[in-house]
Structures are given as structure tokens and as C-alpha cells.
Design a protein around this motif. Structure first.
Motif, PDB file in Angstrom:
ATOM      1  N   GLU A 320       0.799  -1.227   0.000  1.00  9.35           N
ATOM      2  CA  GLU A 320       0.000   0.000   0.000  1.00  9.35           C
ATOM      3  C   GLU A 320       0.833   1.279   0.000  1.00  9.35           C
ATOM      4  N   TYR A 321       2.169   1.177   0.075  1.00 10.41           N
ATOM      5  CA  TYR A 321       2.971   2.413   0.114  1.00 10.41           C
ATOM      6  C   TYR A 321       2.798   3.289  -1.141  1.00 10.41           C
ATOM      7  N   PRO A 322       2.661   2.704  -2.348  1.00 10.60           N
ATOM      8  CA  PRO A 322       2.467   3.608  -3.491  1.00 10.60           C
ATOM      9  C   PRO A 322       1.201   4.471  -3.346  1.00 10.60           C
ATOM     10  N   ILE A 323       0.109   3.883  -2.895  1.00 12.09           N
ATOM     11  CA  ILE A 323      -1.115   4.693  -2.768  1.00 12.09           C
ATOM     12  C   ILE A 323      -1.034   5.586  -1.527  1.00 12.09           C
ATOM     13  N   LEU A 324      -0.306   5.142  -0.484  1.00 15.63           N
ATOM     14  CA  LEU A 324      -0.092   6.041   0.662  1.00 15.63           C
ATOM     15  C   LEU A 324       0.706   7.270   0.209  1.00 15.63           C
ATOM     16  N   ALA A 325       1.683   7.049  -0.664  1.00 16.94           N
ATOM     17  CA  ALA A 325       2.499   8.173  -1.149  1.00 16.94           C
ATOM     18  C   ALA A 325       1.637   9.188  -1.908  1.00 16.94           C
ATOM     19  N   ILE A 326       0.591   8.698  -2.574  1.00 22.57           N
ATOM     20  CA  ILE A 326      -0.323   9.626  -3.275  1.00 22.57           C
ATOM     21  C   ILE A 326      -1.077  10.458  -2.231  1.00 22.57           C
ATOM     22  N   ALA A 327      -1.595   9.804  -1.191  1.00 24.42           N
ATOM     23  CA  ALA A 327      -2.278  10.563  -0.130  1.00 24.42           C
ATOM     24  C   ALA A 327      -1.298  11.579   0.469  1.00 24.42           C
ATOM     25  N   ALA A 328      -0.036  11.151   0.654  1.00 19.75           N
ATOM     26  CA  ALA A 328       0.976  12.034   1.255  1.00 19.75           C
ATOM     27  C   ALA A 328       1.228  13.265   0.393  1.00 19.75           C
ATOM     28  N   ALA A 329       1.080  13.107  -0.924  1.00 16.98           N
ATOM     29  CA  ALA A 329       1.304  14.247  -1.824  1.00 16.98           C
ATOM     30  C   ALA A 329       0.251  15.336  -1.620  1.00 16.98           C
ATOM     31  N   PHE A 330      -0.897  14.987  -1.030  1.00 15.85           N
ATOM     32  CA  PHE A 330      -1.971  15.956  -0.772  1.00 15.85           C
ATOM     33  C   PHE A 330      -1.934  16.458   0.666  1.00 15.85           C
ATOM     34  N   ALA A 331      -1.092  15.821   1.495  1.00 12.99           N
ATOM     35  CA  ALA A 331      -1.039  16.171   2.919  1.00 12.99           C
ATOM     36  C   ALA A 331      -0.120  17.373   3.121  1.00 12.99           C
ATOM     37  N   GLU A 332      -0.272  18.014   4.251  1.00 12.20           N
ATOM     38  CA  GLU A 332       0.620  19.115   4.567  1.00 12.20           C
ATOM     39  C   GLU A 332       1.811  18.566   5.346  1.00 12.20           C
ATOM     40  N   GLY A 333       3.005  18.781   4.826  1.00 10.32           N
ATOM     41  CA  GLY A 333       4.216  18.353   5.529  1.00 10.32           C
ATOM     42  C   GLY A 333       4.766  17.027   5.020  1.00 10.32           C
ATOM     43  N   GLU A 334       5.759  16.560   5.769  1.00 12.23           N
ATOM     44  CA  GLU A 334       6.504  15.361   5.337  1.00 12.23           C
ATOM     45  C   GLU A 334       5.819  14.075   5.775  1.00 12.23           C
ATOM     46  N   THR A 335       5.738  13.106   4.867  1.00 10.81           N
ATOM     47  CA  THR A 335       5.378  11.741   5.261  1.00 10.81           C
ATOM     48  C   THR A 335       6.623  10.890   5.039  1.00 10.81           C
ATOM     49  N   VAL A 336       7.098  10.306   6.129  1.00 13.04           N
ATOM     50  CA  VAL A 336       8.370   9.572   6.100  1.00 13.04           C
ATOM     51  C   VAL A 336       8.055   8.080   6.084  1.00 13.04           C
ATOM     52  N   MET A 337       8.516   7.392   5.041  1.00 13.09           N
ATOM     53  CA  MET A 337       8.248   5.954   4.883  1.00 13.09           C
ATOM     54  C   MET A 337       9.600   5.241   4.812  1.00 13.09           C
ATOM     55  N   ARG A 338       9.963   4.563   5.893  1.00 15.67           N
ATOM     56  CA  ARG A 338      11.285   3.903   5.960  1.00 15.67           C
ATOM     57  C   ARG A 338      11.109   2.439   6.311  1.00 15.67           C
ATOM     58  N   GLY A 339      12.179   1.660   6.084  1.00 23.43           N
ATOM     59  CA  GLY A 339      12.120   0.232   6.399  1.00 23.43           C
ATOM     60  C   GLY A 339      11.305  -0.526   5.369  1.00 23.43           C
ATOM     61  N   VAL A 340      11.299  -0.009   4.123  1.00 15.67           N
ATOM     62  CA  VAL A 340      10.458  -0.613   3.084  1.00 15.67           C
ATOM     63  C   VAL A 340      11.288  -1.055   1.877  1.00 15.67           C
ATOM     64  N   GLY A 341      12.520  -1.547   2.163  1.00 18.35           N
ATOM     65  CA  GLY A 341      13.387  -2.024   1.090  1.00 18.35           C
ATOM     66  C   GLY A 341      12.743  -3.132   0.261  1.00 18.35           C
ATOM     67  N   GLU A 342      11.834  -3.908   0.876  1.00 14.62           N
ATOM     68  CA  GLU A 342      11.147  -4.992   0.134  1.00 14.62           C
ATOM     69  C   GLU A 342      10.357  -4.449  -1.067  1.00 14.62           C
ATOM     70  N   MET A 343       9.982  -3.153  -0.998  1.00 13.20           N
ATOM     71  CA  MET A 343       9.257  -2.569  -2.135  1.00 13.20           C
ATOM     72  C   MET A 343      10.041  -2.637  -3.441  1.00 13.20           C
ATOM     73  N   ARG A 344      11.378  -2.715  -3.305  1.00 16.88           N
ATOM     74  CA  ARG A 344      12.203  -2.701  -4.527  1.00 16.88           C
ATOM     75  C   ARG A 344      12.162  -4.029  -5.283  1.00 16.88           C
ATOM     76  N   VAL A 345      11.651  -5.107  -4.639  1.00 13.00           N
ATOM     77  CA  VAL A 345      11.610  -6.411  -5.323  1.00 13.00           C
ATOM     78  C   VAL A 345      10.170  -6.880  -5.548  1.00 13.00           C
ATOM     79  N   LYS A 346       9.259  -5.931  -5.660  1.00  8.87           N
ATOM     80  CA  LYS A 346       7.869  -6.287  -6.006  1.00  8.87           C
ATOM     81  C   LYS A 346       7.744  -6.353  -7.537  1.00  8.87           C
ATOM     82  N   GLU A 347       6.540  -6.195  -8.075  1.00 10.07           N
ATOM     83  CA  GLU A 347       6.339  -6.299  -9.519  1.00 10.07           C
ATOM     84  C   GLU A 347       7.243  -5.321 -10.273  1.00 10.07           C
ATOM     85  N   SER A 348       7.623  -4.218  -9.585  1.00  5.67           N
ATOM     86  CA  SER A 348       8.647  -3.302 -10.098  1.00  5.67           C
ATOM     87  C   SER A 348       9.422  -2.815  -8.875  1.00  5.67           C
ATOM     88  N   ASP A 349      10.414  -1.971  -9.103  1.00  5.66           N
ATOM     89  CA  ASP A 349      11.068  -1.270  -7.987  1.00  5.66           C
ATOM     90  C   ASP A 349      10.113  -0.145  -7.582  1.00  5.66           C
TER      91      ASP A 349
END
Ligand code: S3P
Length: 439
Positions: A320-349
Motif C-alpha cells: 500500500e505504500y504507493p497509494i499512501l504516497a499519493i495521499a501524502a502528496a496531498f497532505a501538509e508536511g513530510e510523510t516519512v516511509m522507511r524500512g520498506v526495502g522490500e518494495m524494490r523487489v515487487k512487480e517493479s522497484d
């Protein structure tokens, strides 16, 4: 697969009630466990996406008789085991499919060759092949265990295996192999991941012992399990429900309800995070279906603020991080998403493609090796980009949602891949009032 692109544009409020498509993880497992079991398994609410259909074809190739009886209604006549397939098993785009099937097949004295589409052929299989090899499986294939590869199963030894990464796919492959291992098998899981395999194995009659030792889960499958056919009612997929719900949060004036969403707490990290960001997200009508809690979720347009997502929450929302990142783009301030190295080996990086897509749409993103930070202004970003998805369904859907609320629309290049997990996505979103058209 290459098809004409798809674009979304800013429009009016999104309103309405929809049903989430069937959960992908449970749909794959229904097919695989149904084929391993003796007797009839009936499934309702199966996700009829391309990934699950590839798994169904694979199960037929291993000897199960499978029939579609109606929309989402399937019947599987399991043979109590797998027989040797006479052709190559093509798992398409499905990492879950191929990894779980390799685990299941390893338990039988057979040879099987697996392949997939170009994305799947680039993904690491060593994480499954290494533990299977420790149990006695041999395999032959390309460098570092990429598909295509041939696996030879049978005569497995049991073992106790500590997962080196938080992966339900690896855990499940070892458990499925363990069904036919001498002495049974134990998987030690330092970070809890989705537990559908454990729950469903019990539903098919297996004894699964789960113990929490100092916060670490030990999952044990004693030797000599027999699976019997059963009925599975597949709950709605929280990973798919995420798309219309985030759209409801970011498009002004919207109110969107998604019914029948699975609320297993190992899958709902996104909803917790959105609530922490200030989302008006209300869960109602909570009930049980096939051993899982489900509920209806309503999202209303909300002013969001950036948050730091706890890294230990990652396994409960890894897709869900890709869609969370979209919500974050509409939020005020920083959304910090760490510890998600596994995202790089999904259907894409997915770290890189989410960052690139957002940057192309005027959003500030900092990419790190194992994470990323999105900074929003609390106002709609510019939009206007054309996003390269590398055939990744979740990258495509996420950016189409962005385009529904940005100042200018957003186009994606390979919308055909959306059908791997969410067939009917475009029609469902149009039904809520979204502007989606060919690009
Ligand atoms: C899945 C597990 C997750 C997830 C995938 C489905 C499953 O993968 O990303 O979409 O059904 O077990 P990992 O186990 O590799 O994290």
C-alpha cells in the motif's frame, strides 16, 4: 502486455458504495490448497484477476479438476497431491502464485519447470529456493535463481527455518513444502506477516501450532497432515479497497464506501496510517466471514497531515505504500516511509517508480535506499505527468488516483496490467464519478 494508455483527470466529487474485489492472497491460496486437498473445495468471491487465473491453470497442470460455476464461484476437485505436469508452468505476473506453487510442488516426487512474464522473470526466487533446498529440493535455472527454472521435489526433510526477511510468500512456501516433509516444519517469523496460509491450512483440516515467544512467532506444522476440501468465502481485498478509499479522501466533496473489506490486522496498516494523517475513515458493520473479520469502510474528503510511518508497520501494508504516497502528496508536511526495502523487489522497484511518478507530477520526493519521504503542501499537486509503470498494476492505479485530484490529469502507460489484481478498476472508479479515458 502493452495496450493504449489510460488517463485520469480532475473532476467532481466521487460518491457511492462499491464492493472490494476478492482478496488476491486468499484467492491464490484457495486454488493451491484446494488442489492439494482431497475432495471438493468450493470458492465464492474469488478474485478473477489474471494472477489468480494463472494459478488456477497451474493447479490444473498439476492434476486438479477446476471449474468456474459462476461469477467468482469456482469448484476444485483436489487429488490429495500433485502429479507431474507435462508442460511449462507459466505464472504470468504473479510472485505469490509462483512462490507458493514451488513450495507446494516441492513436496512431491516430480519435476516441474516454471516461468513468468518479464517482470516475474526478473524477481528473486532464491528466497524460496534456499529454504526448499535445505529441505532436499534440487533446482536448475538461471543465475541467482531467476525464472525460468526447473524444480525437482520429493523426499523432503523437515526443518526449523528463521525467515531472513518479512515475507509471507517465503513463510507460505516453506509451510506448504512442510506438509510433506519428514518430521514436519517450523517457521520462525521475527516480524509478523499476513497469516492467511496458517488460517486457511486450519480451515482445510491441518494442525498448525502458532506460539509467540518474546514477540517472535513460531509456526509449527507437525508431520503427516491431511487436507480435506472445504468451502472458502473470499473477503474483499484491503489492498484493492485502498484505491477508491484514498480517492475519496483526496477528491474534494467525496464520500466513498467500500463494502466487505477484510480487516485482518496484518493487512490494515494503511488504514491506521491514514487515520493518523487525519483521514475521515470510518469502519462499520464489522462481521466475520470465513474466519476473517470484514467491515465496510467509508472515506470522506479530508485535510491530511504528514506523518512518520513506523517501519515495523511495513509488513501490514507493504503493497500500500504507493497509494499512501499519493495521499501524502496531498497532505501538509513530510510523510516519512522507511524500512520498506522490500518494495524494490515487487512487480517493479516500487520505491523508485513511485518517486519518479510523483516527481513527474510536481511533488517533492526524496528517495533513500530503503525508503522515501514525500512532502506535500496541503494543496493539490500540479499533476500533468505521464507515468512509466513498468507493467506494475499498483503503480498504475496509484497514479490514476493522483490524477483525479491533481490540478492536471495524469496518464499511465500500461493499464492492461491492472487486471492482474483489480479487473474492473476503471469501471468501478467511473461508477463513483471519476474521469478516466484512453490516453
Ligand atoms: C503476499 C505477500 C506479500 C505481498 C504480495 C502478496 C502473499 O509479498 O507483497 O502482494 O499473498 O503472501 P512478500 O511475502 O514477498 O512480502
Amino acid at each position: 502486455m502493452t495496450a493504449a494508455g489510460l488517463k485520469s483527470g480532475p473532476g467532481g466529487a466521487l460518491r457511492g458504495t462499491v464492493r472490494a474485489p476478492g482478496d488476491k492472497s486468499i484467492s491464490h491460496r484457495s486454488m493451491i490448497l484446494g488442489a492439494l486437498a482431497t475432495g471438493t473445495t468450493t470458492v465464492e468471491g474469488l478474485l478473477e484477476g489474471d494472477d489468480v487465473l494463472a494459478t488456477a491453470r497451474a493447479m490444473q497442470a498439476f492434476g486438479a479438476r477446476i471449474e468456474r460455476e459462476g461469477v467468482g464461484r469456482w469448484r476444485i476437485e483436489g487429488q490429495g497431491g500433485f502429479s507431474e505436469p507435462t508442460d511449462v508452468i507459466d505464472c504470468g505476473n504473479a510472485g505469490t502464485g509462483v512462490r507458493l506453487i514451488m513450495g507446494a510442488a516441492a513436496g512431491f516426487a516430480l519435476c516441474a519447470t516454471f516461468t513468468g512474464d518479464s517482470s516475474l522473470r526478473g524477481r528473486p526466487m532464491g528466497r524460496v529456493l534456499d529454504p526448499l533446498a535445505r529441505m532436499g529440493t534440487t533446482w536448475l535455472g538461471r543465475d541467482k535463481g531467476r525464472l525460468p527454472l526447473t524444480l525437482k521435489g520429493g523426499n523432503l526433510r523437515g526443518m526449523s527455518y528463521r525467515l531472513p526477511m518479512a515475507s509471507a510468500q517465503v513463510k507460505s512456501a516453506v509451510l506448504l513444502a512442510g506438509l510433506h516433509a519428514e518430521g514436519g516444519v517450523e517457521v520462525i517469523e521475527p516480524e509478523a506477516t499476513r497469516d492467511h496460509t496458517e488460517r486457511m491450512l486450519r480451515g482445510f483440516g491441518a494442525e498448525v501450532i502458532v506460539e509467540d515467544k518474546d514477540g517472535v512467532r513460531h509456526i509449527r506444522l507437525p508431520e503427516g497432515q491431511k487436507l480435506s476440501g472445504t468451502h472458502v468465502a473470499v473477503p474483499g481485498d484491503p489492498s484493492s479497497a485502498a484505491f477508491p478509499l484514498v480517492a475519496g479522501l483526496i477528491v474534494p466533496g467525496s464520500e466513498v464506501t467500500v463494502e466487505g473489506v477484510m480487516l485482518n490486522e496484518l493487512r490494515t496498516g494503511l488504514f491506521t496510517t491514514l487515520q493518523e494523517m487525519g483521514a475521515d475513515l470510518v469502519i462499520s458493520n464489522v462481521r466475520m466471514a470465513s474466519g476473517e473479520e470484514v467491515g465496510d469502510i467509508t472515506a470522506r474528503h479530508s485535510a491530511l497531515k504528514g506523518v512518520v510511518v513506523p517501519p515495523e508497520r511495513a509488513p501490514s501494508m507493504i503493497d500500500e505504500y504507493p497509494i499512501l504516497a499519493i495521499a501524502a502528496a496531498f497532505a501538509e508536511g513530510e510523510t516519512v516511509m522507511r524500512g520498506v526495502g522490500e518494495m524494490r523487489v515487487k512487480e517493479s522497484d516500487r520505491i523508485s517508480l513511485t518517486a519518479n511518478g510523483l516527481i513527474a507530477c510536481g511533488v517533492q520526493v526524496v528517495e533513500e535506499p530503503e525508503g522515501f519521504i514525500v512532502t506535500g503542501t496541503g494543496q493539490p499537486p500540479r499533476g500533468g505527468g505521464t507515468v512509466t509503470t513498468h507493467g506494475d498494476h499498483r503503480i498504475a492505479m496509484s497514479h490514476l488516483i493522483l490524477g483525479m485530484a491533481a490540478q492536471q490529469g495524469v496518464a499511465v502507460d500500461e493499464p492492461g496490467m491492472i487486471a492482474t489484481s483489480f479487473p474492473g478498476f476503471a469501471d468501478l472508479m467511473r461508477g463513483l464519478g471519476a474521469d478516466l479515458s484512453a490516453a
